[in-house]
Design a protein around this motif. Sequence first.
Motif, short mmCIF file in Angstrom:
data_model
loop_
_atom_site.label_atom_id
_atom_site.label_comp_id
_atom_site.label_asym_id
_atom_site.label_seq_id
_atom_site.Cartn_x
_atom_site.Cartn_y
_atom_site.Cartn_z
N THR A 1 -5.61 -0.47 4.81
CA THR A 1 -4.47 -1.20 4.23
C THR A 1 -4.25 -0.93 2.76
OG1 THR A 1 -5.90 -3.11 3.85
CG2 THR A 1 -4.63 -3.09 5.89
N ASN A 2 -5.15 -0.16 2.14
CA ASN A 2 -5.02 0.11 0.71
C ASN A 2 -5.48 1.52 0.40
OD1 ASN A 2 -5.01 0.15 -2.09
ND2 ASN A 2 -5.94 -1.87 -2.30
N LYS B 1 -5.88 3.07 -2.23
CA LYS B 1 -6.71 3.25 -3.42
C LYS B 1 -8.21 3.24 -3.11
CE LYS B 1 -3.03 0.99 -5.95
NZ LYS B 1 -2.59 -0.23 -6.67
N ASP C 1 0.82 -1.19 0.00
CA ASP C 1 0.00 0.00 0.00
C ASP C 1 0.86 1.25 0.00
OD1 ASP C 1 -2.41 -1.46 0.22
OD2 ASP C 1 -1.84 -1.88 2.28
N ASP D 1 -5.13 -0.60 -10.57
CA ASP D 1 -6.19 -0.66 -9.58
C ASP D 1 -7.34 -1.49 -10.14
OD1 ASP D 1 -7.44 -0.20 -7.18
OD2 ASP D 1 -8.16 1.80 -7.68
#
Length: 661
Positions: free
Chosen positions: A535-536, A538, A83, A118
């Motif tokens: 945790t991400n 995006k 990440d 993504d």
Amino acid sequence: MKKAIKIILLIILIISILIVINYRSKEKEEIIPITSQKELEKIYNQEMGKETTLGKLLKLPFSLLINEPRSYIMPVDNAKQLDVVPSDLSGSTNSSNKESTKEYSTTNIQVENVDEADITKTDGDYIYSLSENDVIITDVREPEQMKIAAKISESSSNIVPEDLILEANQLVIIYEKMKSASSYARAEATKVVIYDITNREEPKKIKSYELEQPYYTSRCIKGKLYVIASGRLKKENDHIITYYQENEKQIDPGFNEISRIKDIDTDNQTILSMMDLNNIEENVKISSYLMNIENAYVSENNIYLLEERYKSRYSDTPEILDIFGWKGLIGAFDDKDLEEGEYGYRTEIYKFNLLEDGSIKFDKKTSEKGKTINQFSIDEYKNNLRVALDDNEGSRVVVFDKNMKKIGQTESVAKGEKMYSTRFLGEKAYLVTYQTIDPLFVIDLSNPTEPKVLGELKIPGYSTYLHPYDENHIIGIGMQTEEKVNRNASGKVTSTTASITGMKMALFDVSDVNNPVQISETIIGDRRTTSAVLTNHKALLFSKEKQLLAIPVNNYEEDFAIQTSIKDYSTMINNYTNYNKPYMAEGYFVYQINVPDGINLKGTITHEKAKSTYYRTQTRLLRGLYIENNLYTVSEDYIKINQLEDLKEINQLKIKEGNRK
């Protein structure tokens, strides 16, 4: 006497042999090409536990010969953490070459001009998303007439789409090839398929290639696609696999593109590939190295791959081969792993140059005590590399020059606490550690040879994700905690613990670097609440100009059911009534954010499944994005359009029929 002489001569002979072996193994070059299948077989067999008894004996710690045997266990920590957060202050960057007159959000990227794959992309006119094993292209040019333009599917059920890259009129789909079609199957290879989408309703496959290791990460820089795959060497028909596939044809470069790195013994293969999307007729360029990776960072000019190595406290003594080999004779027990008798993690950093033609060339490597947590921990600035590391002494930032020579480091802070997040912004860095309370440290990196810790703010909870709001403000997303002091019967403090009480988003004013201040916070849900954004990066949708911050949030569906009748979110939290229900839900939480008013919930959006199930009545929300003044939420089953101003629903499109568990 003769017997003693024979023994002495035998010892001298053994030592001489070991000296020759050790001397020959000490190559001057850091990168050593693999020369034969036999050499690969030897590496494969050693790592797979097939090394000879003599070989194992020579690599044992010398202490095991002079002390009683003890357990010799190395912890395994191979969790993939990829990440990253955008280093530009806008929070989103339009990385597509397609010209559009519309204003739309794009994927959050870490480095300007370095696009990241993504699961959802848009060009302002179409949305590209994953729905189980399919890639869906949705026409959103007319929101009220939204429709599916095309669906891309692979014929094999064990080929699963993992990521998308959108580059002008090309759509790159990165698949993971599973060992079987089972939902519990592990990935064994990476397949990249490139489509010409000039006609969105009829995508045309123009290129494909396959790397024989699991997918790790990817980037796209000025039309050059970099895909990295990593995993253990694999055998096929009693031979180590050295080939890759391009347009369904097997290409075997032999050993020309496989190398090992000096002093690194592993059977893990990391493959670096480059495909020039501007010259699709050219072959993909492949090179691979025998190395492990736990972290990766990509700038416009370099790729940095990081490997973590653990040293047990039982390995403080040298190996037998070191005692009786070349090092032993000259007294050179100065291996980096034995430096100062330390134990714990060391991080190996490998630097690869990205050449003008897109080729990848190994440059240099270095090693430093400690470990990183994720890509937040790494940043390249004015040809220097800054790395945040956590070890037994605490957390610190280390600066390397372009030759990977250490030129500066901060003091270690927060000994005994774990580093949870870092964020580099120009000549500043922000670092969060946690044990029972959350210190936010501000670090000055204006002088790379003398970086300094400036200020510190202590608040309950911890942030796992830091996102820039503007030059003077930082958004922190993490968990809220409650500290508890434990006392014995006589009232003496025995310990201090903390428990999670909910998710937390906060806005920090860092204009006074010596005294950072929290100016706003919002608590979401309770101890059961979580979000992909933790945790991400995006999963975060942010626009300072639109005063917009939105994230998907997981919790029990009853927690979201009351949002239509209760506007005050703190009241929502206090009115939870069903804690034992097995149903899970995911809502898309939309906030208004600005400095004067802070962070305030505007409302939530949920997607119902095509058919309800006992375990889950909401579908998994993947991403949110905006086009002009409309908010699009994308799940595996639906795309919904709501007005950004008041979240009034405009339209919804069902992508999948039926039910999925």
